[in-house]
Scaffold this active site. Structure first.
Site, short mmCIF file in Angstrom:
data_model
loop_
_atom_site.label_atom_id
_atom_site.label_comp_id
_atom_site.label_asym_id
_atom_site.label_seq_id
_atom_site.Cartn_x
_atom_site.Cartn_y
_atom_site.Cartn_z
N CYS A 1 -6.30 5.95 5.72
CA CYS A 1 -7.66 5.69 5.27
C CYS A 1 -7.72 3.78 5.55
CB CYS A 1 -8.13 5.95 4.07
SG CYS A 1 -7.47 5.25 2.62
N TYR B 1 2.51 -12.48 17.89
CA TYR B 1 2.72 -13.75 17.03
C TYR B 1 3.61 -14.66 17.88
CZ TYR B 1 0.36 -11.03 12.94
OH TYR B 1 -0.31 -10.77 12.25
S1 SF4 Z 1 -1.71 3.58 1.53
FE1 SF4 Z 1 -3.31 4.53 0.42
S2 SF4 Z 1 -5.08 3.20 0.89
FE2 SF4 Z 1 -3.53 2.87 2.56
S3 SF4 Z 1 -3.88 4.18 4.23
FE3 SF4 Z 1 -2.51 5.18 2.97
S4 SF4 Z 1 -3.67 6.48 1.40
FE4 SF4 Z 1 -5.08 4.82 2.36
#
Ligand code: SF4
Ligand SMILES: Cc1cc2nc3c(=O)[nH]c(=O)nc-3n(C[C@H](O)[C@H](O)[C@H](O)COP(=O)(O)O)c2cc1C
Length: 650
Positions: A348, A174
């Site tokens: 994920c 940034y």
């Molecule tokens: S906060 Fe929830 S959606 Fe985000 S990476 Fe972790 S498990 Fe996956």
């Protein structure tokens, strides 16, 4: 005696004291709708403060009109913003949590159009941004001055609102990082040239902030320990910059990556393919040299890892952001010695940064209450205890059973297989996706804690339900592979993705994968087979492989497929096959694309719901609700969410 003595130790910094070393770092929640703090954001942060986190750094706040990098960014450019900041500060302070604000200017990193119109981006020099394809205007001195004053004014507003400090965002490429980077800052005036010149912008910002706030007000700096990009800041450059600045700031916060390139951006919210805590060596190098506290963030998901980092003197505070999105109660569970109760983040990226990139409010696939605290934050105990049968032990059924039991219902979960997890059991077999299995482990613990009765290896039919006469039956029977009809001639080996994943078939040397979903499965099968030495063509119905995936997961996978020599064919639909050829059609031109000398065709063509049970129950007088893939095959996110909603409505 706690197992986390270092993590739970307070830290004095500036005029405030963090009650532990766990931090929720600045992360754009997309909850604000008009650039100001709203009730949804306050409720979101309240949940984290109630969960025991020591420090919350609020999401980025723009310091100047030219800082609007998305349509929904918070803005700290007007005194009218103070009231909103105050409501967050008052709320989190009630729980003893310290609150800093993030002072932000994106420079050339303009990610979104404002109302469909691209805004003019400003940067030290006219060096284009690769990822967003932005050609910025070089900043004139007068605008540099205005932006510098914007940082100081924003800090003053945040102090007035009761925040305890600010963090200057010089990370991720940034604006301050653009000034520091000799490949992006080509100026020949006082703001360019050697490191001293390139540091001038940051030094002026720090001085302006200091001149407008009290001495105890914390001023920290977030910087990428390396931008991990050929045109980005190197580790040595970041190290040099921090060494020269540390007499002006109260702490330095190390992360990795840059927004400027698809490869560098992967490290902004690193997916599960990155090792837990892989940022730590960069922080440790600075920690060895620095006289100020060093914070570190990036894939620190578990308190055990954080404890080791602090105990090892690699850093003083651990950012555990997605860990807290996934389980806001993580610090309290750590403090009471129950880390096994933590719903661990699996990196994920689907509902946190995945939602951000689509412009939707933040959530979590495992914790759909995240970002929806106003609706689901407090689930009332049921007025009448009902007998609830939940049929199907995948993510939808497991979550529904947990919530139903937590609300006081008598919840019984039935799974036909011997193991719970449904398709998540298969998803975790994809290369680099083992952590996805954490979804099942976490839900199994939630079932145990909620006291749900679980019957595995029990196939339930309509007659059993009629005999049990429950008050409600939640049908979560999941999905099976969908195999489209297409003209086939000859004896080409044709298999589906699940058979490959379960190692039920021996795949030939020359493989074509037809990938309709453009999700994890096609690219995962491609990686798996390429690693087994097969020659792989991945024909996707989308414009790129993995098009539906969270961007950083997609781009990480693109790197892997490229290194493995997988040939990706975009815009393809399956047309037919004969004994050794696969016939495809370009979805835009309609032209035929024939691939010859093929041994195996792998179908990643999606799923169809398993609906025998729901159909058999049609017309019954039992309250029947169909959730997750049994309603329509989608992802674990919808499954878990629908499990929550169905059980919340009982
Ligand atoms: S906060 Fe929830 S959606 Fe985000 S990476 Fe972790 S498990 Fe996956
Ligand atoms: C939804 C989301 C939004 C983010 N927005 C910001 C942001 O506004 N400012 C920032 O400095 N980092 C941002 N990040 C990066 C996080 O601060 C943090 O570095 C990242 O999540 C990695 O840490 P973790 O592995 O503990 O989650 C964001 C991350 C997520 C998941």
């Amino acid at each position: 005696m706690t197992a986390f003595p270092h993590l739970l130790q307070p830290l004095r910094i500036g005029g405030c004291t963090l009650k532990n070393r766990i931090m929720s770092t600045g992360h754009d929640t997309t909850l604000p709708v008009d650039g100001t703090v709203n009730a949804a954001l306050v409720a979101y942060q309240e949940a984290r403060a109630r969960g025991g986190v020591g420090l919350i750094v609020l999401q980025v706040s723009g310091v100047h009109e030219t800082a609007r990098y998305t349509n929904h960014v918070l803005m700290a450019t007007d005194d009218a913003a103070i009231a909103g900041y105050r409501s967050v500060a008052d709320t989190v302070h009630r729980f003893g949590t310290v609150l800093f604000g993030q002072l932000f200017h994106p420079g050339r990193e303009i990610a979104e159009a404002d109302g469909g119109l691209l805004t003019v981006a400003y940067a030290p020099s006219a060096v284009p941004n690769e990822r967003f394809r932005v050609m910025p205007r070089p900043l004139k001195k007068a605008m540099i001055d205005a932006i510098v004053h914007g940082y100081g004014d924003a800090a003053r507003r945040m102090q007035t609102a009761g925040l305890d400090g600010v963090e200057i965002v010089a990370s991720h490429g940034y604006l301050p990082a653009q000034f520091l980077n000799p490949r992006v800052n080509l100026r020949d005036d006082a703001y360019g040239g050697d490191m001293d010149g390139r540091l001038r912008f940051l030094r002026e910002i720090i001085a302006d902030i200091r001149s407008k706030v009290n001495s105890g007000f914390v001023v920290g700096l977030r910087i990428s320990g390396s931008e991990i990009d050929d045109a980005g800041l190197t580790e040595d450059e970041s190290f040099d910059a921090v060494s020269r600045l540390d007499d002006g700031i109260d702490y330095v916060h190390i992360t990795l990556g840059t927004s400027a390139s698809l490869g560098g951006a992967i490290h902004i919210a690193p997916p599960m393919t990155m090792k837990p805590g892989y940022v730590v060596p960069y922080a440790a190098r600075i920690k060895r040299q620095s006289r100020i506290p060093v914070f570190v963030t990036g894939r620190i998901n578990q308190p055990q890892d954080a404890e080791a980092i602090i105990a090892g003197h690699h850093a003083d505070v651990c950012g555990m952001t997605r860990a807290l999105i996934c389980d806001p109660e993580m610090p309290n569970k750590t403090a009471r010695g129950a880390p096994e109760d933590i719903r661990a983040c699996i990196a994920c990226n689907q509902a946190c940064i995945g939602h951000f990139h689509k412009g939707y409010p933040i959530s979590c696939i495992q914790n759909p209450v995240s970002g929806r605290e106003l609706r689901f934050g407090v689930l009332p105990t049921a007025s009448r205890r009902k007998n609830v049968m939940i049929i199907g032990g995948g993510p939808a059924g497991m979550k529904a059973a947990v919530i139903a039991a937590q609300r006081g219902h008598h919840a019984t979960l039935f799974e036909a297989q011997r193991r719970l997890g449904g398709q998540a059991l298969l998803a975790q077999l994809l290369p680099g996706r083992a952590e996805f299995g954490g979804l099942i482990t976490n839900l199994e613990r939630e079932l145990e804690l909620a006291g749900v009765q679980v019957h595995k290896g029990t196939r339930v039919d309509a007659a059993m339900i009629a005999a049990a006469a429950p008050d409600a039956a939640l049908i979560a029977t999941g999905a099976k592979p969908y195999l489209p009809e297409f003209p086939r001639e000859g004896a080409l080996q044709i298999v589906d993705a699940w058979e490959v994943l379960r190692a039920r078939v021996e795949v030939g040397q020359s493989v074509v994968i037809v990938d309709w979903r453009a999700d994890w499965i096609g690219i995962g099968i491609a990686e798996h087979l390429a690693k087994l030495g097969r020659s792989v063509r991945l024909a996707v119905g989308s414009i790129v492989a993995g098009e539906t995936l969270p961007f950083y997961v997609r781009d990480d996978a693109a790197a892997t497929l490229h290194k493995l020599g997988v040939k990706v064919l975009p815009y393809m639909r399956l047309y037919g096959s004969d004994s050794d050829s696969v016939y495809l059609q370009h979805v835009s031109s309609g032209e035929a694309v024939v691939i010859g000398n093929v041994d195996t065709l792998v179908l990643c063509t999606g799923h169809a719901p398993v609906e025998e049970l729901s159909e058999a129950l049609e017309g019954s007088n039992i309250d029947v609700r169909v959730i997750g893939d049994a309603a329509s095959p989608r992802t674990a996110e919808e499954a878990v969410y629908e499990g929550l909603v169905a059980a919340a409505e009982l």
